[in-house]
Enzyme design. Structure first.
Site, PDB file in Angstrom:
ATOM      1  N   GLU A   1       1.079  -1.192   0.456  1.00  0.00           N
ATOM      2  CA  GLU A   1      -0.220   0.132  -0.385  1.00  0.00           C
ATOM      3  C   GLU A   1       0.534   1.302  -0.011  1.00  0.00           C
ATOM      4  O   GLU A   1       0.544   2.201   1.162  1.00  0.00           O
ATOM      5  CB  GLU A   1      -0.617  -0.116   1.028  1.00  0.00           C
ATOM      6  CG  GLU A   1      -1.536  -0.974   1.457  1.00  0.00           C
ATOM      7  CD  GLU A   1      -2.778  -0.943   2.315  1.00  0.00           C
ATOM      8  OE1 GLU A   1      -2.504  -0.381   3.282  1.00  0.00           O
ATOM      9  OE2 GLU A   1      -3.997  -2.281   2.219  1.00  0.00           O
TER      10      GLU A   1
ATOM     11  N   ASP B   1     -12.666  -9.988  -0.561  1.00  0.00           N
ATOM     12  CA  ASP B   1     -14.235 -10.288  -0.167  1.00  0.00           C
ATOM     13  C   ASP B   1     -14.231  -9.101  -0.862  1.00  0.00           C
ATOM     14  O   ASP B   1     -13.998  -8.810  -1.770  1.00  0.00           O
ATOM     15  CB  ASP B   1     -13.245 -10.217   1.093  1.00  0.00           C
ATOM     16  CG  ASP B   1     -12.628  -8.650   1.687  1.00  0.00           C
ATOM     17  OD1 ASP B   1     -12.581  -8.023   0.456  1.00  0.00           O
ATOM     18  OD2 ASP B   1     -12.420  -8.852   2.911  1.00  0.00           O
TER      19      ASP B   1
ATOM     20  N   HIS C   1     -10.577  -5.615  -1.978  1.00  0.00           N
ATOM     21  CA  HIS C   1     -11.199  -5.246  -1.438  1.00  0.00           C
ATOM     22  C   HIS C   1     -12.171  -4.925  -2.341  1.00  0.00           C
ATOM     23  O   HIS C   1     -12.848  -3.584  -2.680  1.00  0.00           O
ATOM     24  CB  HIS C   1     -11.296  -4.792  -0.263  1.00  0.00           C
ATOM     25  CG  HIS C   1      -9.965  -5.487   0.594  1.00  0.00           C
ATOM     26  ND1 HIS C   1      -9.834  -6.868   1.238  1.00  0.00           N
ATOM     27  CD2 HIS C   1      -8.540  -5.577   0.457  1.00  0.00           C
ATOM     28  CE1 HIS C   1      -8.910  -6.955   1.899  1.00  0.00           C
ATOM     29  NE2 HIS C   1      -8.078  -6.207   1.400  1.00  0.00           N
TER      30      HIS C   1
ATOM     31  N   ASN D   1       1.883  -5.482  -3.319  1.00  0.00           N
ATOM     32  CA  ASN D   1       0.941  -5.348  -3.056  1.00  0.00           C
ATOM     33  C   ASN D   1      -0.217  -4.068  -2.938  1.00  0.00           C
ATOM     34  O   ASN D   1      -0.048  -3.454  -2.037  1.00  0.00           O
ATOM     35  CB  ASN D   1       0.947  -6.113  -1.637  1.00  0.00           C
ATOM     36  CG  ASN D   1      -0.790  -6.700  -1.206  1.00  0.00           C
ATOM     37  OD1 ASN D   1      -1.035  -7.525  -2.329  1.00  0.00           O
ATOM     38  ND2 ASN D   1      -1.530  -6.767  -0.372  1.00  0.00           N
TER      39      ASN D   1
ATOM     40  N   GLU E   1      -6.143 -10.467  -1.132  1.00  0.00           N
ATOM     41  CA  GLU E   1      -7.241  -9.829  -0.346  1.00  0.00           C
ATOM     42  C   GLU E   1      -8.588 -10.595  -0.256  1.00  0.00           C
ATOM     43  O   GLU E   1      -9.442  -9.590  -0.309  1.00  0.00           O
ATOM     44  CB  GLU E   1      -6.339  -9.088   0.870  1.00  0.00           C
ATOM     45  CG  GLU E   1      -4.727  -8.763   1.217  1.00  0.00           C
ATOM     46  CD  GLU E   1      -4.783  -7.802   1.252  1.00  0.00           C
ATOM     47  OE1 GLU E   1      -5.599  -7.224   2.236  1.00  0.00           O
ATOM     48  OE2 GLU E   1      -3.003  -7.568   1.531  1.00  0.00           O
TER      49      GLU E   1
HETATM   50  C1  XIL Z   1      -6.189  -6.142   8.032  1.00  0.00           C
HETATM   51  C2  XIL Z   1      -6.402  -7.265   8.972  1.00  0.00           C
HETATM   52  O1  XIL Z   1      -7.502  -8.139   8.535  1.00  0.00           O
HETATM   53  C3  XIL Z   1      -7.829  -7.163  10.917  1.00  0.00           C
HETATM   54  O2  XIL Z   1      -7.303  -7.988  11.253  1.00  0.00           O
HETATM   55  C4  XIL Z   1      -6.159  -5.694  10.825  1.00  0.00           C
HETATM   56  O3  XIL Z   1      -6.801  -5.685  12.322  1.00  0.00           O
HETATM   57  C5  XIL Z   1      -6.117  -5.066  10.043  1.00  0.00           C
HETATM   58  O4  XIL Z   1      -5.350  -5.424   9.005  1.00  0.00           O
HETATM   59  N1  XIL Z   1      -5.088  -4.626   3.540  1.00  0.00           N
HETATM   60  C6  XIL Z   1      -4.127  -5.117   3.941  1.00  0.00           C
HETATM   61  C7  XIL Z   1      -4.526  -6.381   4.623  1.00  0.00           C
HETATM   62  O5  XIL Z   1      -3.008  -5.688   3.509  1.00  0.00           O
HETATM   63  O6  XIL Z   1      -3.163  -6.745   6.232  1.00  0.00           O
HETATM   64  C8  XIL Z   1      -5.456  -5.819   6.211  1.00  0.00           C
HETATM   65  O7  XIL Z   1      -5.643  -6.304   7.259  1.00  0.00           O
HETATM   66  C9  XIL Z   1      -6.718  -5.056   5.438  1.00  0.00           C
HETATM   67  C10 XIL Z   1      -6.173  -4.172   4.518  1.00  0.00           C
END
Ligand code: XIL
Length: 465
Positions: free
Chosen positions: A163, A272, A241, A205, A270
């Site tokens: 990020e 969802d 996401h 990422n 990641e």
């Molecule tokens: C999130 C986790 O799912 C949570 O449990 C934590 O509180 C915060 O981080 N981008 C990422 C992940 O790269 O590491 C994040 O994970 C979600 C967004």
């Protein structure tokens, strides 16, 4: 050696014709993929990919959770346990207990690991948050060196930097203490990670990069520049996401493809998808199909198992409900995995007697053509090498493979991954492990090894089972 699709079709046609002649026309051709797998991991493996999930160490003792994890997934990302605040809570003092627990669980269940994340503006320990300039730069280098060395040889791919780009139309970097240490912090992070664990794929990422937009284009330009200047980068992770503010768009696949065309792998890291029912199910299928359509999309990871495990639980964005039941989204993701990747042509008989030139005999098909072929790419330096070997199935699905290489004198293998090695110098062979033996017709899987001395120069042999 890759055969062109046209040649593969021709070969399949020839052997079909020959089989018809040999068997006097009494050949029953079964159409389609007769062996669709029944779990996400096995289905992804059929096209040489993985299907992973984020895992929280404290949930491993929940049997509903661990049963689904070990049945469905073949790749694991620690949800929080490998982050900077977890692994270096006070400066110079490293803590790996929870992350090690996840790695041990994964190893015991034939799951591979994605490491997440070495350098990130978020979830820094408080001591790091207050550092600037040379102090944060040196702390970052020390952190990456220690963590990547601790997990050396155990990580399939590392999110080295997470990020680092800003949202919105500007297409620039995100402000952070890391960014303020100098614009070169990202390439320094990648070089440091490569030195510590040369075998891991190194990924950048990010989120809101799941389509062609100003942010993804800024990342694209960085990757292009890194490739041009030889900064070590192997892959780009797309968090995905997905929700109404960050929807799945029609250019999802072409965005993955433009990155792949730069010479990096792409991974959905990641995933969802907020929503429910058929709308959610359709979007899951679309994301899976997009990955399968891109040869260099290695696999997908969902960010948790049950909706109740999600960091955004109220969005019900995952594949299992709070009780661990499969949702419609699960069924459609699985169906997409089984239907996509390589388009499976009707099964053609591959009996040894089907060769048009040989007299009726039991001689096996020539190794490396009907069964599988192998190619090797080498990353060499004075005194050592890392080899990545790509196994490609021929005109029929295979259920296992063994490949052989010959090392020059003085060379020795020190480490290998995604395969079991026999021997360490001279003639060495590698056989698939449990999760990557099955490879669909025309599809590929990869393994690697590391060694001292010079790497193999000849094309490896390949024998399929
Ligand atoms: C999130 C986790 O799912 C949570 O449990 C934590 O509180 C915060 O981080 N981008 C990422 C992940 O790269 O590491 C994040 O994970 C979600 C967004």
């Amino acid at each position: 050696m890759n055969r062109s699709p046209r040649r593969r079709v021709l070969a399949a046609t020839l052997s079909t014709t020959a089989a018809l002649v040999v068997a006097g026309g009494a050949v029953l051709l079964s159409a389609g993929n007769a062996s669709a797998a029944t779990t996400l991991g096995a289905s992804a493996e059929a096209s040489g990919r993985y299907f992973g999930t984020a895992v929280a160490a404290y949930k491993l003792s929940d049997s509903v959770y661990s049963t689904i994890l070990d049945r469905e997934f073949d790749m694991v990302t620690p949800e929080n346990e490998m982050k900077w605040d977890a692994t270096e809570p006070s400066q110079g003092s490293f803590s790996y207990t929870s992350a090690d627990q996840i790695v041990s669980h994964a190893q015991a269940h034939n799951q591979r690991m994605r490491g997440h994340a070495l350098a990130w503006h978020s979830q820094q320990p408080s001591w790091a948050q207050s550092l600037e300039g040379t102090a944060i730069r040196n702390a970052m280098i020390n952190h990456i060196t220690n963590v990547a060395t601790h997990y050396k040889g155990k990580i399939y791919s590392w999110d080295v930097v997470n990020e680092a780009f800003a949202d919105g139309s500007g297409g620039g970097r995100r402000d952070s203490n890391l960014q303020r240490s100098g614009n070169d912090w990202i390439e320094v992070a990648f070089k440091t990670a490569r030195a510590a664990d040369p075998a891991a794929k190194l990924c950048y990422n990010d989120y809101n990069t799941d389509g062609v937009n100003a942010k993804s284009t800024a990342v694209y330009n960085m990757v292009k520049d890194f490739k041009a200047r030889g900064v070590p980068i192997d892959c780009v992770g797309f968090q995905s996401h997905i929700n109404s503010g960050s929807p799945y768009t029609a250019d999802y696949q072409s965005n993955l493809q433009r990155f792949a065309d730069l010479g990096v792998d792409v991974q959905i890291t990641e995933l969802d998808i907020a929503g429910s029912g058929s709308a959610q199910a359709t979007t899951y299928a679309n994301v899976v199909k997009s990955c399968l359509a891109v040869t260099r999309c290695n696999g997908l990871t969902v960010w948790g198992i049950r909706d109740s495990d999600s960091w955004r639980a109220s969005d019900t964005p995952l594949l299992f409900d709070g009780s661990g039941n499969k949702k419609a989204a699960y069924d459609s993701a699985l169906a997409a995995l089984n239907g996509g990747g390589t388009t499976t042509s009707p099964t053609t008989p591959t009996s040894p007697t089907s060769s048009p030139t040989s007299s009726p005999s039991t001689s096996p098909p020539p190794s490396g053509t009907a069964g599988c072929t192998a190619t090797v790419s080498l990353n060499q330096w004075t005194g050592g090498f890392v080899a990545t070997v790509k196994i490609t199935a021929g005109s029929a699905k295979i259920s296992g493979w063994t490949t052989g290489v010959t090392l020059p004198s003085g060379a020795a293998i020190t480490n290998s991954w995604n395969a079991t090695a026999t021997g360490s110098s001279g003639a060495v062979s590698f056989t698939n492990v449990a999760y990557n033996g099955a490879v669909n017709a025309g599809a590929s899987t990869e393994f690697g090894f590391q060694g001292t001395g010079a790497g193999p120069s000849a094309t490896p042999t390949c024998t399929a089972r």
